[in-house]
Design a protein around this motif. Sequence first.
Motif, mmCIF file in Angstrom:
data_model
loop_
_atom_site.group_PDB
_atom_site.id
_atom_site.type_symbol
_atom_site.label_atom_id
_atom_site.label_comp_id
_atom_site.label_asym_id
_atom_site.label_seq_id
_atom_site.Cartn_x
_atom_site.Cartn_y
_atom_site.Cartn_z
ATOM 1 N N ARG A 306 -15.792 18.061 -2.962
ATOM 2 C CA ARG A 306 -15.347 16.974 -2.085
ATOM 3 C C ARG A 306 -14.519 17.509 -0.912
ATOM 4 O O ARG A 306 -14.685 17.067 0.237
ATOM 5 C CB ARG A 306 -14.540 15.948 -2.879
ATOM 6 C CG ARG A 306 -15.389 15.059 -3.783
ATOM 7 C CD ARG A 306 -14.528 14.043 -4.522
ATOM 8 N NE ARG A 306 -15.343 13.144 -5.342
ATOM 9 C CZ ARG A 306 -15.938 12.044 -4.891
ATOM 10 N NH1 ARG A 306 -15.775 11.681 -3.608
ATOM 11 N NH2 ARG A 306 -16.656 11.295 -5.685
ATOM 12 N N GLN A 309 -16.857 19.179 1.527
ATOM 13 C CA GLN A 309 -17.634 18.188 2.269
ATOM 14 C C GLN A 309 -16.789 17.512 3.351
ATOM 15 O O GLN A 309 -17.260 17.304 4.479
ATOM 16 C CB GLN A 309 -18.196 17.142 1.294
ATOM 17 C CG GLN A 309 -19.298 17.682 0.400
ATOM 18 C CD GLN A 309 -19.658 16.748 -0.738
ATOM 19 O OE1 GLN A 309 -18.809 15.976 -1.211
ATOM 20 N NE2 GLN A 309 -20.910 16.811 -1.187
ATOM 21 N N ALA A 310 -15.558 17.191 3.011
ATOM 22 C CA ALA A 310 -14.670 16.555 3.997
ATOM 23 C C ALA A 310 -14.399 17.482 5.174
ATOM 24 O O ALA A 310 -14.429 17.057 6.335
ATOM 25 C CB ALA A 310 -13.358 16.146 3.321
ATOM 26 N N LEU A 314 -19.438 16.343 6.063
ATOM 27 C CA LEU A 314 -20.568 15.903 5.248
ATOM 28 C C LEU A 314 -20.193 14.638 4.476
ATOM 29 O O LEU A 314 -19.017 14.266 4.399
ATOM 30 C CB LEU A 314 -20.955 16.999 4.257
ATOM 31 C CG LEU A 314 -21.368 18.349 4.847
ATOM 32 C CD1 LEU A 314 -21.447 19.408 3.750
ATOM 33 C CD2 LEU A 314 -22.702 18.236 5.571
ATOM 34 N N LYS A 315 -21.178 13.978 3.898
ATOM 35 C CA LYS A 315 -20.922 12.840 3.029
ATOM 36 C C LYS A 315 -20.068 13.301 1.858
ATOM 37 O O LYS A 315 -20.428 14.226 1.131
ATOM 38 C CB LYS A 315 -22.230 12.247 2.522
ATOM 39 C CG LYS A 315 -22.037 11.061 1.576
ATOM 40 C CD LYS A 315 -23.376 10.544 1.069
ATOM 41 C CE LYS A 315 -23.179 9.391 0.095
ATOM 42 N NZ LYS A 315 -24.480 8.890 -0.440
ATOM 43 N N VAL A 316 -18.924 12.661 1.658
ATOM 44 C CA VAL A 316 -17.975 13.090 0.624
ATOM 45 C C VAL A 316 -18.279 12.331 -0.666
ATOM 46 O O VAL A 316 -17.752 11.230 -0.894
ATOM 47 C CB VAL A 316 -16.519 12.865 1.072
ATOM 48 C CG1 VAL A 316 -15.549 13.353 -0.005
ATOM 49 C CG2 VAL A 316 -16.252 13.568 2.394
ATOM 50 N N ASP A 317 -19.150 12.905 -1.484
ATOM 51 C CA ASP A 317 -19.513 12.282 -2.752
ATOM 52 C C ASP A 317 -19.332 13.213 -3.942
ATOM 53 O O ASP A 317 -19.569 12.829 -5.092
ATOM 54 C CB ASP A 317 -20.954 11.774 -2.706
ATOM 55 C CG ASP A 317 -21.970 12.868 -2.399
ATOM 56 O OD1 ASP A 317 -21.573 14.051 -2.307
ATOM 57 O OD2 ASP A 317 -23.168 12.538 -2.244
ATOM 58 N N GLU A 323 -28.185 18.392 1.480
ATOM 59 C CA GLU A 323 -27.412 18.563 2.703
ATOM 60 C C GLU A 323 -26.216 19.478 2.486
ATOM 61 O O GLU A 323 -25.887 20.313 3.336
ATOM 62 C CB GLU A 323 -26.961 17.199 3.242
ATOM 63 C CG GLU A 323 -28.082 16.357 3.800
ATOM 64 C CD GLU A 323 -28.886 17.101 4.873
ATOM 65 O OE1 GLU A 323 -28.257 17.661 5.794
ATOM 66 O OE2 GLU A 323 -30.124 17.110 4.779
ATOM 67 N N THR A 324 -25.564 19.320 1.333
ATOM 68 C CA THR A 324 -24.427 20.207 1.031
ATOM 69 C C THR A 324 -24.908 21.626 0.801
ATOM 70 O O THR A 324 -24.295 22.586 1.291
ATOM 71 C CB THR A 324 -23.650 19.681 -0.190
ATOM 72 O OG1 THR A 324 -23.109 18.390 0.105
ATOM 73 C CG2 THR A 324 -22.503 20.620 -0.559
#
Length: 331
Positions: A306, A309-310, A314-317, A323-324
């Motif tokens: 997370r 990603q932040a 990127l999408k923070v999931d 994508e990650t």
Amino acid sequence: MSCENYKQYDNRWASKRYAGDTMAGSGCGPTAVANIVQQMPTEVAKYIESKGGTVSGHGTIWSYIDVALDHFGYNGRQLNGTSLYGVQGSAAETTWKNAMWAGNHYGILLMGPGVFTKGGHYITITEYDGNRCYVHDPASAARDGWHPWSDFEGRVKVFYLADRADRKDSAGSGAEETSVNTYSFGLEQIDLGSVGIYVLLAQEILLPRGFYKGTLDRSFGPLMEAAVRAYQKSRGFLAVDGSLGAATWADLLALPKRNGLYVLKQVKTGDQGVEVLLLQEILKARGYYKGGLDWSFGPQTEKAARKYQADRGLKVDGVAGPETWKDLIAL
């Protein structure tokens, strides 16, 4: 397409439980299958055990080798139902030799006492030239390579065949999963003097494992060469040349391949496996992950994912999806 050459004693899974024992002790069956289907030995072992295909303390049941080959898309066939140990020139042997000689198949042999074992042992056969077999032995790098048929004659218990051409997607995995939930990438050979993203990936793997002592500078200098040599020497079956070529990359990553590319599947909290290990290694090398390399996607791994990603927009999931992975691997 070529076979892998996994070893059941590989320290990445040697201690994993299988058939009431460990992979190192009883994992020749799933490892021999994994060599062909290009899945991790632990994935094959998990599938075989889920189907009740083992006997505690004795390993893999004969009839589950072709079941596993089928499951992963390689049309497995067991050619005889009773042991042929001590028998020469059987119909199963003739069928197996003819199919292998035609060049459209891989083989697995369950060997009895002789050159390869004192009891029972599954080995992978990648080629048969009419007189010799090329062996990938899950239990011994020293026994890999060409063997004359005299090493097998009268010592084979069961003959198996698998198609060389695999399906586009593994059994149980639809096309949507293949295209949407995976990330594929290729690699090039790197050695002293190389620079760039391939070197960075190698550094990110070798640093957390304790082989590389330098920084993430994307430069293959003397410290990297020493790290690669140390890794190769530690494995026992790789050429110790300080170069990161196809064989060393394949062993270092231990990822499945499709159409010549390494494939990373999506992983999230609760998952385990080599993909999680790679995620932990990269995030640890970059300072995000503070835990151990335990192959398990727990709270610390999710927290690190997370944060990464932040920082990267990127999408923070907390899920390592395509994508990650694309951002992490950048290849």
